[in-house]
Scaffold this motif. Structure first.
Motif, PDB file in Angstrom:
ATOM      1  N   ARG A  69       0.737  -1.192   0.114  1.00  0.00           N
ATOM      2  CA  ARG A  69      -0.025   0.023   0.062  1.00  0.00           C
ATOM      3  C   ARG A  69       0.917   1.233  -0.006  1.00  0.00           C
ATOM      4  NH1 ARG A  69      -5.513  -0.204  -0.161  1.00  0.00           N
ATOM      5  NH2 ARG A  69      -5.558  -1.468   1.717  1.00  0.00           N
ATOM      6  N   GLN A  70       1.849   1.307   0.773  1.00  0.00           N
ATOM      7  CA  GLN A  70       3.018   2.434   1.069  1.00  0.00           C
ATOM      8  C   GLN A  70       3.421   2.746  -0.412  1.00  0.00           C
ATOM      9  OE1 GLN A  70       5.045   0.871   4.225  1.00  0.00           O
ATOM     10  NE2 GLN A  70       4.496   2.381   5.661  1.00  0.00           N
ATOM     11  N   ALA A  73       0.949   4.007  -2.737  1.00  0.00           N
ATOM     12  CA  ALA A  73       0.469   5.239  -2.692  1.00  0.00           C
ATOM     13  C   ALA A  73       1.833   6.315  -3.060  1.00  0.00           C
ATOM     14  CB  ALA A  73       0.461   5.601  -1.082  1.00  0.00           C
ATOM     15  N   LYS A  74       3.139   5.898  -2.910  1.00  0.00           N
ATOM     16  CA  LYS A  74       4.066   6.729  -3.266  1.00  0.00           C
ATOM     17  C   LYS A  74       4.061   6.918  -4.759  1.00  0.00           C
ATOM     18  CE  LYS A  74       9.011   7.035  -2.929  1.00  0.00           C
ATOM     19  NZ  LYS A  74       9.322   7.159  -4.332  1.00  0.00           N
ATOM     20  N   VAL A  77       0.384   8.659  -5.838  1.00  0.00           N
ATOM     21  CA  VAL A  77      -0.177   9.977  -5.337  1.00  0.00           C
ATOM     22  C   VAL A  77       0.997  10.861  -4.980  1.00  0.00           C
ATOM     23  CG1 VAL A  77      -1.141  11.193  -3.283  1.00  0.00           C
ATOM     24  CG2 VAL A  77      -2.031   9.144  -4.052  1.00  0.00           C
ATOM     25  N   VAL A 214      -4.441   4.438   5.271  1.00  0.00           N
ATOM     26  CA  VAL A 214      -3.757   4.915   4.210  1.00  0.00           C
ATOM     27  C   VAL A 214      -4.580   4.668   2.927  1.00  0.00           C
ATOM     28  CG1 VAL A 214      -1.704   4.292   2.759  1.00  0.00           C
ATOM     29  CG2 VAL A 214      -1.535   4.808   5.159  1.00  0.00           C
ATOM     30  N   GLN A 218      -5.465   7.367  -0.123  1.00  0.00           N
ATOM     31  CA  GLN A 218      -5.030   7.334  -1.259  1.00  0.00           C
ATOM     32  C   GLN A 218      -6.032   7.253  -2.347  1.00  0.00           C
ATOM     33  OE1 GLN A 218      -2.932   3.521  -2.072  1.00  0.00           O
ATOM     34  NE2 GLN A 218      -2.909   3.537  -3.922  1.00  0.00           N
ATOM     35  N   GLU A 222      -6.096  10.177  -5.355  1.00  0.00           N
ATOM     36  CA  GLU A 222      -6.027   9.721  -6.539  1.00  0.00           C
ATOM     37  C   GLU A 222      -7.189  10.634  -7.449  1.00  0.00           C
ATOM     38  OE1 GLU A 222      -4.993   5.887  -7.995  1.00  0.00           O
ATOM     39  OE2 GLU A 222      -4.024   5.331  -6.008  1.00  0.00           O
ATOM     40  N   ALA A 251      -4.004  14.639   0.343  1.00  0.00           N
ATOM     41  CA  ALA A 251      -2.693  14.233   0.180  1.00  0.00           C
ATOM     42  C   ALA A 251      -1.759  14.817   1.449  1.00  0.00           C
ATOM     43  CB  ALA A 251      -1.979  14.705  -0.962  1.00  0.00           C
ATOM     44  N   LEU A 254      -2.208  11.996   3.766  1.00  0.00           N
ATOM     45  CA  LEU A 254      -1.725  10.810   3.541  1.00  0.00           C
ATOM     46  C   LEU A 254      -0.072  10.693   3.669  1.00  0.00           C
ATOM     47  CD1 LEU A 254      -1.886   7.982   1.949  1.00  0.00           C
ATOM     48  CD2 LEU A 254      -1.682   9.255  -0.335  1.00  0.00           C
TER      49      LEU A 254
END
Length: 285
Positions: A69-70, A73-74, A77, A214, A218, A222, A251, A254
């Motif tokens: 997930r991290q 998201a990186k 986003v 998260v 996210q 997005e 964001a 996030l």
């Protein structure tokens, strides 16, 4: 020498890899039958060990989910946000300080801009995106991932418990001579395993909660990014500004959560980041 710890009813066997030999955690399998009190203590110890194994697997799987997930998201986003902010500043439409609060700006700076390898990211679920594991906690991280305990290596200590000593009573020394001492030793170690299991269960809850938070942020961020580009500000309308403000809130929160650690450098649970009003509102929709 690494040891794999399988589980069996009534006892624990350590398999020495590469040597092809098996060792009992006491002399019961090679001598006279154990007294009933010792057999019962062994069963209690084995049950505590099984619970620890189950908790470790849960933490491992949830760490993997949060880590993915991290990474998403990186990629989906954080990096597009960086590019958008850079273009807005270059074209003098908005400054990043006007879009993100100071806490979010600091978190954004802490996230490495380049693509990050899986090995580099493996500590992120526990210590926050962009962080590395403290050297003294690397054995814990490796055990959570693989389940190996090493007799002669740096001990894996979880919430003050040396897991090898707790999991393998008398692996390196003879068992006590008296029945009472053996029962007490097994029950003491079972209690240590139970404390470690409780800690892992708390860790699992924290990781799962962070993963869910998260994920919600996210997804909403997005959506905002989809409708925003630097050129849309040329017309001077209100809609891009409103979307940018909304994006900054989503964001910004996030990136703060991405960098939020679950464990301290001493291996203790840290306070959970508070839920912002925006998050609370999203949770109700």
């Amino acid at each position: 020498m690494p040891f794999f710890i399988p589980f069996a009813v009534g006892g624990l066997v350590l398999t020495a890899l590469g040597l092809g030999v098996k060792r009992a955690f006491d002399e019961g399998l090679m001598g006279p039958p154990d007294p009933p009190e010792v057999r019962a203590a062994k069963q209690r110890h084995a049950a505590a060990l099984g619970a620890l194994k189950s908790a470790r697997l849960g933490v491992r799987d949830t760490m993997a989910s949060l880590g993915e997930r991290q990474a998403r998201a990186k990629a989906h986003v954080v990096e597009p946000l960086r590019g958008l902010l850079a273009r807005l500043e270059r074209w003098e439409h908005a400054r990043r300080e006007d879009v993100l609060p100071p806490e979010a700006l600091a978190a954004l700076e802490a996230l490495p801009p380049e693509p990050v390898s899986r090995g580099t990211r493996r500590a992120w679920p526990l210590f926050g995106a962009g962080a590395t594991a403290p050297s003294e906690l690397v054995p814990v991280l490796e055990w959570l991932e693989r389940g190996w305990l090493q007799e002669d290596a740096v001990p894996v200590v979880l919430d003050g418990t040396s897991l090898f000593d707790a999991a393998a009573p008398w692996a390196t020394s003879p068992a006590p001579d008296t029945v009472e001492a053996r029962v007490r030793g097994l029950d003491d170690r079972a209690a240590m395993l139970t404390r470690a299991t409780t800690f892992l269960e708390e860790l699992l809850t924290r990781l799962a909660t962070l993963d869910a938070r998260v994920g919600v942020l996210q997804g909403r961020a997005e959506v905002q990014l989809t409708y925003l580009d630097a050129a849309s500000f040329e017309e001077g309308g209100a809609e891009p500004r409103e979307r940018l403000s909304r994006l900054g809130v989503l964001a910004g929160r996030l990136v703060v959560l991405l960098c939020a650690p679950v464990l301290s450098s001493e291996g203790r649970l840290v306070p959970e980041p508070p839920v912002s009003p925006e998050e609370a509102s999203l949770a109700q929709t």
